[in-house]
Design a protein around this motif. Structure first.
Motif, PDB file in Angstrom:
ATOM      1  N   LYS A 145       0.807  -1.294   0.052  1.00  0.00           N
ATOM      2  CA  LYS A 145       0.057  -0.053   0.001  1.00  0.00           C
ATOM      3  C   LYS A 145       1.024   1.332  -0.065  1.00  0.00           C
ATOM      4  CE  LYS A 145      -3.824   2.016   2.422  1.00  0.00           C
ATOM      5  NZ  LYS A 145      -4.889   2.066   3.294  1.00  0.00           N
ATOM      6  N   ALA A 146       2.013   1.172   0.562  1.00  0.00           N
ATOM      7  CA  ALA A 146       3.129   2.362   0.450  1.00  0.00           C
ATOM      8  C   ALA A 146       3.937   2.260  -0.371  1.00  0.00           C
ATOM      9  CB  ALA A 146       3.765   2.211   2.080  1.00  0.00           C
ATOM     10  N   GLY A 147       3.669   1.696  -1.610  1.00  0.00           N
ATOM     11  CA  GLY A 147       4.417   1.933  -2.909  1.00  0.00           C
ATOM     12  C   GLY A 147       5.374   0.673  -3.106  1.00  0.00           C
ATOM     13  N   GLY A 148       5.425  -0.432  -2.275  1.00  0.00           N
ATOM     14  CA  GLY A 148       6.245  -1.564  -2.554  1.00  0.00           C
ATOM     15  C   GLY A 148       5.693  -2.381  -3.659  1.00  0.00           C
ATOM     16  N   GLN A 149       6.556  -3.300  -4.201  1.00  0.00           N
ATOM     17  CA  GLN A 149       6.046  -4.187  -5.343  1.00  0.00           C
ATOM     18  C   GLN A 149       6.127  -5.437  -4.841  1.00  0.00           C
ATOM     19  OE1 GLN A 149       8.845  -2.863  -8.468  1.00  0.00           O
ATOM     20  NE2 GLN A 149       6.969  -1.869  -9.439  1.00  0.00           N
ATOM     21  N   ASP A 150       5.258  -6.392  -5.288  1.00  0.00           N
ATOM     22  CA  ASP A 150       5.163  -7.719  -4.755  1.00  0.00           C
ATOM     23  C   ASP A 150       6.415  -8.637  -5.264  1.00  0.00           C
ATOM     24  OD1 ASP A 150       4.336 -10.358  -3.882  1.00  0.00           O
ATOM     25  OD2 ASP A 150       3.701 -10.645  -6.068  1.00  0.00           O
ATOM     26  N   GLU A 151       7.287  -9.341  -4.632  1.00  0.00           N
ATOM     27  CA  GLU A 151       8.176 -10.091  -5.120  1.00  0.00           C
ATOM     28  C   GLU A 151       7.783 -11.619  -4.460  1.00  0.00           C
ATOM     29  OE1 GLU A 151      11.277  -9.926  -6.886  1.00  0.00           O
ATOM     30  OE2 GLU A 151      10.514  -8.105  -7.478  1.00  0.00           O
ATOM     31  N   GLY A 152       6.837 -11.896  -3.857  1.00  0.00           N
ATOM     32  CA  GLY A 152       6.386 -13.147  -3.205  1.00  0.00           C
ATOM     33  C   GLY A 152       5.553 -13.002  -1.933  1.00  0.00           C
ATOM     34  N   ALA A 153       4.253 -13.470  -2.217  1.00  0.00           N
ATOM     35  CA  ALA A 153       3.111 -12.995  -1.277  1.00  0.00           C
ATOM     36  C   ALA A 153       3.585 -13.736   0.018  1.00  0.00           C
ATOM     37  CB  ALA A 153       1.912 -13.585  -1.914  1.00  0.00           C
ATOM     38  N   ALA A 154       3.034 -13.134   0.942  1.00  0.00           N
ATOM     39  CA  ALA A 154       2.920 -13.913   2.547  1.00  0.00           C
ATOM     40  C   ALA A 154       2.467 -15.327   2.493  1.00  0.00           C
ATOM     41  CB  ALA A 154       2.244 -12.772   3.421  1.00  0.00           C
ATOM     42  N   GLY A 155       3.302 -16.082   3.187  1.00  0.00           N
ATOM     43  CA  GLY A 155       2.884 -17.376   3.282  1.00  0.00           C
ATOM     44  C   GLY A 155       3.935 -18.335   3.775  1.00  0.00           C
ATOM     45  N   PRO A 156       3.512 -19.612   4.235  1.00  0.00           N
ATOM     46  CA  PRO A 156       4.602 -20.624   4.548  1.00  0.00           C
ATOM     47  C   PRO A 156       5.723 -20.771   3.664  1.00  0.00           C
ATOM     48  CG  PRO A 156       2.560 -21.424   4.701  1.00  0.00           C
ATOM     49  CD  PRO A 156       2.449 -20.252   3.933  1.00  0.00           C
ATOM     50  N   ARG A 157       6.968 -20.926   4.244  1.00  0.00           N
ATOM     51  CA  ARG A 157       8.096 -21.108   3.291  1.00  0.00           C
ATOM     52  C   ARG A 157       8.623 -22.655   4.041  1.00  0.00           C
ATOM     53  NH1 ARG A 157       6.094 -17.118   1.123  1.00  0.00           N
ATOM     54  NH2 ARG A 157       7.006 -15.950  -0.203  1.00  0.00           N
ATOM     55  N   ALA A 158       8.027 -23.729   3.728  1.00  0.00           N
ATOM     56  CA  ALA A 158       8.329 -25.130   4.655  1.00  0.00           C
ATOM     57  C   ALA A 158       9.786 -25.322   3.908  1.00  0.00           C
ATOM     58  CB  ALA A 158       7.386 -26.038   4.477  1.00  0.00           C
ATOM     59  N   HIS A 159      10.226 -24.876   2.856  1.00  0.00           N
ATOM     60  CA  HIS A 159      11.553 -25.341   2.233  1.00  0.00           C
ATOM     61  C   HIS A 159      12.701 -24.487   3.163  1.00  0.00           C
ATOM     62  CE1 HIS A 159      10.055 -21.915  -0.035  1.00  0.00           C
ATOM     63  NE2 HIS A 159      11.451 -21.736  -0.395  1.00  0.00           N
ATOM     64  N   TYR A 160      12.328 -23.446   3.666  1.00  0.00           N
ATOM     65  CA  TYR A 160      13.278 -22.785   4.793  1.00  0.00           C
ATOM     66  C   TYR A 160      13.403 -23.584   6.077  1.00  0.00           C
ATOM     67  CZ  TYR A 160      13.582 -19.305   1.108  1.00  0.00           C
ATOM     68  OH  TYR A 160      13.974 -18.509  -0.138  1.00  0.00           O
ATOM     69  N   GLY A 161      12.241 -24.291   6.484  1.00  0.00           N
ATOM     70  CA  GLY A 161      12.154 -24.707   7.823  1.00  0.00           C
ATOM     71  C   GLY A 161      10.641 -24.743   8.355  1.00  0.00           C
ATOM     72  N   GLU A 162      10.510 -25.700   8.991  1.00  0.00           N
ATOM     73  CA  GLU A 162       9.027 -25.973   9.399  1.00  0.00           C
ATOM     74  C   GLU A 162       8.657 -24.792  10.343  1.00  0.00           C
ATOM     75  OE1 GLU A 162       6.453 -28.891  12.087  1.00  0.00           O
ATOM     76  OE2 GLU A 162       8.121 -29.910  11.108  1.00  0.00           O
ATOM     77  N   GLY A 163       7.771 -24.211   9.963  1.00  0.00           N
ATOM     78  CA  GLY A 163       7.249 -22.934  11.082  1.00  0.00           C
ATOM     79  C   GLY A 163       7.684 -21.586  10.298  1.00  0.00           C
ATOM     80  N   TYR A 164       8.339 -21.719   9.197  1.00  0.00           N
ATOM     81  CA  TYR A 164       9.076 -20.305   8.562  1.00  0.00           C
ATOM     82  C   TYR A 164       7.751 -19.961   7.690  1.00  0.00           C
ATOM     83  CZ  TYR A 164      12.549 -17.516   6.383  1.00  0.00           C
ATOM     84  OH  TYR A 164      13.384 -16.519   5.907  1.00  0.00           O
ATOM     85  N   TYR A 165       7.646 -18.587   7.908  1.00  0.00           N
ATOM     86  CA  TYR A 165       6.575 -17.847   7.165  1.00  0.00           C
ATOM     87  C   TYR A 165       7.160 -16.696   6.919  1.00  0.00           C
ATOM     88  CZ  TYR A 165       1.751 -16.045   6.481  1.00  0.00           C
ATOM     89  OH  TYR A 165       0.536 -15.662   5.886  1.00  0.00           O
ATOM     90  N   GLY A 166       7.051 -16.104   5.453  1.00  0.00           N
ATOM     91  CA  GLY A 166       7.542 -14.953   5.184  1.00  0.00           C
ATOM     92  C   GLY A 166       7.045 -14.240   3.661  1.00  0.00           C
ATOM     93  N   ALA A 167       7.487 -13.213   3.626  1.00  0.00           N
ATOM     94  CA  ALA A 167       7.010 -12.397   2.289  1.00  0.00           C
ATOM     95  C   ALA A 167       8.009 -11.637   1.629  1.00  0.00           C
ATOM     96  CB  ALA A 167       5.846 -11.617   2.754  1.00  0.00           C
ATOM     97  N   TYR A 168       7.918 -11.458   0.393  1.00  0.00           N
ATOM     98  CA  TYR A 168       8.879 -10.614  -0.292  1.00  0.00           C
ATOM     99  C   TYR A 168       8.253  -9.453  -1.002  1.00  0.00           C
ATOM    100  CZ  TYR A 168      11.929 -14.916   0.225  1.00  0.00           C
ATOM    101  OH  TYR A 168      12.714 -15.981   0.984  1.00  0.00           O
ATOM    102  N   LEU A 169       9.045  -8.309  -0.919  1.00  0.00           N
ATOM    103  CA  LEU A 169       8.729  -7.123  -1.685  1.00  0.00           C
ATOM    104  C   LEU A 169      10.024  -6.122  -2.164  1.00  0.00           C
ATOM    105  CD1 LEU A 169       8.423  -4.838   0.579  1.00  0.00           C
ATOM    106  CD2 LEU A 169       6.192  -5.941   0.940  1.00  0.00           C
ATOM    107  N   ARG A 170       9.669  -5.241  -2.943  1.00  0.00           N
ATOM    108  CA  ARG A 170      10.761  -4.287  -3.328  1.00  0.00           C
ATOM    109  C   ARG A 170      10.119  -3.091  -2.731  1.00  0.00           C
ATOM    110  NH1 ARG A 170      15.262  -5.996  -5.941  1.00  0.00           N
ATOM    111  NH2 ARG A 170      14.782  -8.012  -6.930  1.00  0.00           N
ATOM    112  N   ASP A 171      11.105  -2.257  -2.247  1.00  0.00           N
ATOM    113  CA  ASP A 171      10.843  -0.884  -1.727  1.00  0.00           C
ATOM    114  C   ASP A 171      10.542   0.142  -2.981  1.00  0.00           C
ATOM    115  OD1 ASP A 171      13.356   0.291  -2.592  1.00  0.00           O
ATOM    116  OD2 ASP A 171      13.951   0.225  -0.227  1.00  0.00           O
ATOM    117  N   PRO A 172      10.329   1.228  -2.739  1.00  0.00           N
ATOM    118  CA  PRO A 172      10.288   1.999  -3.996  1.00  0.00           C
ATOM    119  C   PRO A 172      11.250   2.414  -4.979  1.00  0.00           C
ATOM    120  CG  PRO A 172       8.591   2.985  -2.286  1.00  0.00           C
ATOM    121  CD  PRO A 172       9.428   1.913  -1.791  1.00  0.00           C
ATOM    122  N   ASP A 173      12.675   2.108  -4.319  1.00  0.00           N
ATOM    123  CA  ASP A 173      13.766   2.317  -4.954  1.00  0.00           C
ATOM    124  C   ASP A 173      14.359   0.990  -5.449  1.00  0.00           C
ATOM    125  OD1 ASP A 173      14.878   5.174  -4.640  1.00  0.00           O
ATOM    126  OD2 ASP A 173      14.021   4.783  -2.819  1.00  0.00           O
ATOM    127  N   GLY A 174      13.548  -0.039  -5.356  1.00  0.00           N
ATOM    128  CA  GLY A 174      14.000  -1.384  -5.717  1.00  0.00           C
ATOM    129  C   GLY A 174      14.795  -2.226  -5.084  1.00  0.00           C
TER     130      GLY A 174
END
Length: 139
Positions: free
Chosen positions: A92-121
Motif C-alpha cells: 500500500k505504501a508503494g512497494g512491489q510484490d516479490e512473493g506473497a506472504a505465506g509458509p516457506r516450509a523449504h526454509y524450515g518448518e514454521g517459517y513464514y515470509g513475504a518478499y517485496l521491493r521498496d520504491p527504490d527497488g
C-alpha cells in the motif's frame, strides 16, 4: 552480529512512508539521525536497543540510488500475522510484490515470509522464524 544495515534511496520522504509501513508492525521505531556532514538519512531501531540499526540514506556520491543485484534485507517478524500486516502495508505504501506472504516450509518448518521491493527497488524480506524456538537473536 550486525551494527547496522543501509540501503539507498533517491526519495527519503517516499522511503520513510514505505519503511514506516513495513517496520512499525514488526516493532521497530524510527529514531532521529543527524548524518555527520554526509547526505540525509532515516533510521529505525527496536525500542530499548541501540543496535542493530536499519538506515536509508541518500547516496553519498549524490547519484541516483540503485538496488543491488542479489542483495536483500530481511526483517524478523514476531508472528505470521505481523508478516501479513507488514507485507500489505508495504504494498500500500508503494512497494512491489516479490512473493506473497505465506509458509516457506523449504526454509524450515514454521517459517513464514513475504518478499517485496521498496520504491527504490531494494529487495525486502519479512520473516517469521517459527523454525527457531528463540527468535530473539540470543544464543
Amino acid at each position: 552480529m550486525f551494527s547496522h544495515v543501509t540501503v539507498g534511496s533517491s526519495d527519503l520522504e517516499r522511503a520513510g512512508r514505505f519503511y514506516d509501513a513495513v517496520l512499525l508492525p514488526l516493532g521497530l521505531k524510527r529514531r532521529p539521525v543527524t548524518p555527520d556532514g554526509g547526505p540525509a538519512a532515516l533510521c529505525w531501531i527496536m525500542p530499548g536497543q541501540s543496535l542493530p540499526r536499519f538506515y536509508v540514506y541518500e547516496p553519498f556520491d549524490r547519484q541516483p540510488a540503485r538496488a543491488g543485484n542479489g542483495s536483500m534485507v530481511a526483517f524478523l517478524a514476531p508472528s505470521p500475522t505481523a508478516v501479513d500486516i507488514a507485507y500489505a502495508a508495504g504494498l500500500k505504501a508503494g512497494g512491489q510484490d516479490e512473493g506473497a506472504a505465506g509458509p516457506r516450509a523449504h526454509y524450515g518448518e514454521g517459517y513464514y515470509g513475504a518478499y517485496l521491493r521498496d520504491p527504490d527497488g531494494n529487495k525486502v524480506h519479512i520473516a517469521y522464524r517459527g523454525d527457531i524456538a528463540d527468535v530473539s537473536g540470543r544464543p
